[in-house]
Design a protein around this motif. Sequence first.
Motif, PDB file in Angstrom:
ATOM      1  N   ASN A   3       0.829  -1.202   0.000  1.00  0.00           N
ATOM      2  CA  ASN A   3       0.000   0.000   0.000  1.00  0.00           C
ATOM      3  C   ASN A   3       0.864   1.254   0.000  1.00  0.00           C
ATOM      4  OD1 ASN A   3      -2.370   1.493   0.042  1.00  0.00           O
ATOM      5  ND2 ASN A   3      -2.463   1.490   2.280  1.00  0.00           N
ATOM      6  N   THR A   4       1.942   1.246   0.765  1.00  0.00           N
ATOM      7  CA  THR A   4       2.866   2.374   0.814  1.00  0.00           C
ATOM      8  C   THR A   4       3.509   2.598  -0.544  1.00  0.00           C
ATOM      9  OG1 THR A   4       3.311   1.952   3.138  1.00  0.00           O
ATOM     10  CG2 THR A   4       4.888   3.305   1.974  1.00  0.00           C
ATOM     11  N   GLU A   5       3.886   1.528  -1.205  1.00  0.00           N
ATOM     12  CA  GLU A   5       4.506   1.637  -2.529  1.00  0.00           C
ATOM     13  C   GLU A   5       3.517   2.219  -3.543  1.00  0.00           C
ATOM     14  OE1 GLU A   5       7.755   1.834  -4.652  1.00  0.00           O
ATOM     15  OE2 GLU A   5       7.741   1.070  -2.611  1.00  0.00           O
ATOM     16  N   ALA A  10       1.687   6.854  -6.803  1.00  0.00           N
ATOM     17  CA  ALA A  10       0.594   7.780  -7.120  1.00  0.00           C
ATOM     18  C   ALA A  10       1.025   9.224  -6.863  1.00  0.00           C
ATOM     19  CB  ALA A  10      -0.646   7.432  -6.296  1.00  0.00           C
ATOM     20  N   TRP A  11       1.768   9.436  -5.782  1.00  0.00           N
ATOM     21  CA  TRP A  11       2.241  10.780  -5.459  1.00  0.00           C
ATOM     22  C   TRP A  11       3.220  11.280  -6.521  1.00  0.00           C
ATOM     23  CZ3 TRP A  11       1.162  15.131  -3.526  1.00  0.00           C
ATOM     24  CH2 TRP A  11       2.135  16.054  -3.180  1.00  0.00           C
ATOM     25  N   VAL A  15       2.544  14.524  -8.948  1.00  0.00           N
ATOM     26  CA  VAL A  15       3.483  15.655  -8.970  1.00  0.00           C
ATOM     27  C   VAL A  15       3.981  15.898 -10.396  1.00  0.00           C
ATOM     28  CG1 VAL A  15       5.785  16.418  -8.225  1.00  0.00           C
ATOM     29  CG2 VAL A  15       4.177  15.494  -6.556  1.00  0.00           C
ATOM     30  N   LEU A  16       4.289  14.843 -11.121  1.00  0.00           N
ATOM     31  CA  LEU A  16       4.765  15.000 -12.503  1.00  0.00           C
ATOM     32  C   LEU A  16       3.664  15.527 -13.423  1.00  0.00           C
ATOM     33  CD1 LEU A  16       7.064  11.862 -12.844  1.00  0.00           C
ATOM     34  CD2 LEU A  16       7.742  14.239 -12.459  1.00  0.00           C
ATOM     35  N   PHE A  50      12.348  14.344  -7.873  1.00  0.00           N
ATOM     36  CA  PHE A  50      13.066  14.254  -6.593  1.00  0.00           C
ATOM     37  C   PHE A  50      12.277  14.896  -5.454  1.00  0.00           C
ATOM     38  CE2 PHE A  50      16.634  13.472  -9.490  1.00  0.00           C
ATOM     39  CZ  PHE A  50      17.061  12.263  -8.946  1.00  0.00           C
ATOM     40  N   TYR A  51      11.530  15.960  -5.752  1.00  0.00           N
ATOM     41  CA  TYR A  51      10.641  16.551  -4.745  1.00  0.00           C
ATOM     42  C   TYR A  51       9.638  15.497  -4.265  1.00  0.00           C
ATOM     43  CZ  TYR A  51       6.620  18.968  -2.820  1.00  0.00           C
ATOM     44  OH  TYR A  51       5.588  19.336  -2.011  1.00  0.00           O
ATOM     45  N   ALA A  52       9.021  14.800  -5.204  1.00  0.00           N
ATOM     46  CA  ALA A  52       8.034  13.779  -4.847  1.00  0.00           C
ATOM     47  C   ALA A  52       8.664  12.656  -4.023  1.00  0.00           C
ATOM     48  CB  ALA A  52       7.375  13.225  -6.105  1.00  0.00           C
ATOM     49  N   VAL A  53       9.830  12.214  -4.431  1.00  0.00           N
ATOM     50  CA  VAL A  53      10.515  11.131  -3.720  1.00  0.00           C
ATOM     51  C   VAL A  53      10.863  11.558  -2.297  1.00  0.00           C
ATOM     52  CG1 VAL A  53      12.678   9.797  -3.623  1.00  0.00           C
ATOM     53  CG2 VAL A  53      11.412   9.992  -5.779  1.00  0.00           C
TER      54      VAL A  53
END
Length: 130
Positions: A3-5, A10-11, A15-16, A50-53
């Motif tokens: 679920n976390t993955e 999705a995030w 963002v992209l 990288f912001y999303a990560v």
Amino acid sequence: MANTELIKRAWVASVLAYTVIRTLLIWKIFAKYGVNQYVYLAIDLLASYFYAVYSTKLVLEANQTHYRKLFKYLFLTLLFNFIPDAYILLDAKEVPRIIIQSFIKVILILAVVAALGIYREIRNRARKIS
């Protein structure tokens, strides 16, 4: 864990997608002032990934006691958030003052909204853990 993955992916995707929309707006506003929309898109896509990560890592690590990692993720989240905006401010030529002022206000508003969203996610995760 799966679920976390899924949430991470999705995030990153959202963002992209936002990045592409933002690039279209930047192109309309700043192209006539010398900002190359293709260079901006490349910078923004890379920085946004990288912001999303790192913002995801920030949320996931916030409830643990690894403060060194937490501050690292916070710093990197902020850095990658502002890189595309810095490119515009440095590259744009002879932009009317009102446009620059408005752009900076939008940057600050979006930064506050993002910070509140990250804070909310950290709180929600803390409640689930407790």
